[in-house]
Write a protein that holds these residues in place. Structure first.
Motif, PDB file in Angstrom:
ATOM      1  N   VAL A 174       0.870  -1.173   0.000  1.00 25.43           N
ATOM      2  CA  VAL A 174       0.000   0.000   0.000  1.00 25.43           C
ATOM      3  C   VAL A 174       0.905   1.220   0.000  1.00 25.43           C
ATOM      4  N   THR A 175       0.517   2.292  -0.685  1.00 23.53           N
ATOM      5  CA  THR A 175       1.280   3.537  -0.630  1.00 23.53           C
ATOM      6  C   THR A 175       0.497   4.590   0.135  1.00 23.53           C
ATOM      7  N   LEU A 176       1.218   5.429   0.864  1.00 27.35           N
ATOM      8  CA  LEU A 176       0.637   6.564   1.587  1.00 27.35           C
ATOM      9  C   LEU A 176       1.545   7.759   1.353  1.00 27.35           C
ATOM     10  N   VAL A 177       1.021   8.799   0.702  1.00 27.03           N
ATOM     11  CA  VAL A 177       1.838   9.965   0.382  1.00 27.03           C
ATOM     12  C   VAL A 177       1.100  11.242   0.722  1.00 27.03           C
ATOM     13  N   ALA A 178       1.867  12.322   0.908  1.00 24.76           N
ATOM     14  CA  ALA A 178       1.295  13.652   1.084  1.00 24.76           C
ATOM     15  C   ALA A 178       0.639  14.076  -0.229  1.00 24.76           C
ATOM     16  N   ASP A 179      -0.529  14.683  -0.123  1.00 23.98           N
ATOM     17  CA  ASP A 179      -1.335  14.998  -1.300  1.00 23.98           C
ATOM     18  C   ASP A 179      -0.900  16.317  -1.948  1.00 23.98           C
ATOM     19  N   TYR A 180       0.272  16.289  -2.593  1.00 20.13           N
ATOM     20  CA  TYR A 180       0.749  17.411  -3.407  1.00 20.13           C
ATOM     21  C   TYR A 180       1.748  16.860  -4.414  1.00 20.13           C
ATOM     22  N   GLY A 181       2.308  17.730  -5.268  1.00 16.15           N
ATOM     23  CA  GLY A 181       3.117  17.278  -6.384  1.00 16.15           C
ATOM     24  C   GLY A 181       4.164  16.228  -6.054  1.00 16.15           C
TER      25      GLY A 181
END
Length: 383
Positions: free
Chosen positions: A162-169
């Motif tokens: 699963v990936t979890l990233v900050a929602d920006y570029g």
């Protein structure tokens, strides 16, 4: 006419030819000197200051004047205003620094119009150099350090994540790069989660991951308090005991924040381009000089190293132009530039004006009583 170099966005004005023998080169620095990300500006400032001290405050034999501009984080409108003032009022020769990608993207049109070279010392969105022919980057891209993690994770026998990233570029870049490489190596990504950039609550995301029961979870968050907050929730919810392997990019264990993370970070595997514990003579000299100048309360991080290298690159470019501050000549001199950094060998790609460098796989360990990112594997000449 007096020219200046603007630190933190990385652009050089091309309107002038040769600086007068004793006329200072003005350098403008655009960075976060206040607010939640003030440590970013501090690291960038320290890297610049250390290079100038070691070189008698000269670039290509010319004295330097710094003009600092504060953005207090990601503020594209303010960054653009600063860049405009630096180009038109301060008449700078270049802009360097730029810790946030939205800020770097916002000044690209100004750099192009003014023919002002920009040297990016941190901002890591993949698209930045393509937005202006007057931008070069000496830091890294999030894609550059995320893709090798996809390769490494698959090589460890992990089949789903699963990936979890900050929602920006940069978060989108991390998600895309990891997913593409992990899938190409035979893995599958069962869910792609995105957390808000400001004030995220990680509890629901971590619970979602626990419910999905993947073999691994890959995350990208900007350096600072957010990775620590995630690690805390991860431990509280018992994900490690549930058998989910956590992996990340190096922002998760930024050297300047790692000591305060404590045992929360122990064992975390990350991919990045610099470690305070990088075992080279060049890095040992850099760390010793940094600590002698600024003390040991804030370790040198990848941001300080990029700032140090950015000044080195600018100095080498000015030597190649024989002191000319013409923006086109400076950009041409930066293309293909290679030298040894505290992080290892680096090159500014002649075509893309982006950084080519080694990406290391690291694990947080306690060595001689200190938490460090110990490098144990490497991917050479990553574009």
């Amino acid at each position: 006419m007096q020219r200046s170099v603007v630190l933190l966005a990385a652009t050089l004005s091309g309107a002038s030819s040769l600086a007068l023998a004793n006329e200072p080169i003005r350098i403008g620095v655009i960075a976060s000197y206040s607010g939640a990300y003030a440590d970013y500006g501090r690291q960038i400032n320290n890297g610049i200051a250390l290079y100038l001290k070691e070189n008698n405050s000269l670039l290509a034999g010319k004295p330097v004047t710094l003009i600092r501009k504060d953005t207090s984080g990601a503020d594209p409108a303010l960054a653009a205003r600063h860049a405009r003032e630096l180009a038109t009022v301060d008449k700078v020769a270049a802009i360097v620094g730029l810790d946030f990608s939205p800020n770097a993207l916002a000044i690209a049109p100004i750099a192009t119009q003014a023919k002002l070279p920009v040297i990016v010392m941190n901002a890591a969105a993949a698209a930045i150099p393509a937005k202006s022919p007057y931008i070069a980057r000496v830091s890294f891209t999030v894609s550059q350090v995320s893709a090798p993690m996809g390769d490494w994770a698959a090589a460890q026998g992990l089949k789903n994540a699963v990936t979890l990233v900050a929602d920006y570029g940069p978060g989108m870049d991390a998600e895309k790069a990891f997913t593409e490489r992990f899938k190409a190596a035979g893995g599958s990504v069962t869910e792609s989660l995105r957390a808000p950039l400001s004030n995220p609550d990680f509890a629901p995301f971590v619970q979602k991951i626990k419910d999905l029961k993947p073999q691994a979870a890959f995350f990208f968050l900007p350096s600072g308090e957010q990775p620590t907050a995630l690690l805390k929730v991860w431990q509280e919810r018992g994900l490690e005991a549930a058998g989910v392997k956590l992996i990340a990019t190096g922002e998760a264990t930024d050297d300047s924040f790692l000591p305060s993370q404590g045992d929360l970070a122990l064992g975390l595997v990350t991919t990045h381009h610099y470690s305070y514990a990088h075992p080279s003579d060049a890095n040992r000299r850099y760390v010793a000089a940094y600590e002698a100048e600024f003390g040991k309360s804030l370790r040198p991080s990848y941001m300080s190293v990029a700032a140090y290298d950015g000044m080195n690159a600018l100095g080498k470019a000015l030597e190649k132009t024989s002191g000319s501050l013409d923006g086109d000549k400076i950009m041409e001199a930066l293309r293909g530039l290679t030298f040894e950094s505290p992080r290892g060998p680096i090159m500014i790609d002649a075509e893309t004006r982006d950084i080519v460098q080694t990406v290391y796989v690291r694990k947080v360990e306690k060595i001689d009583g200190q938490l460090v990112n110990r490098e144990f594997e490497r991917f050479d000449a990553v574009r």
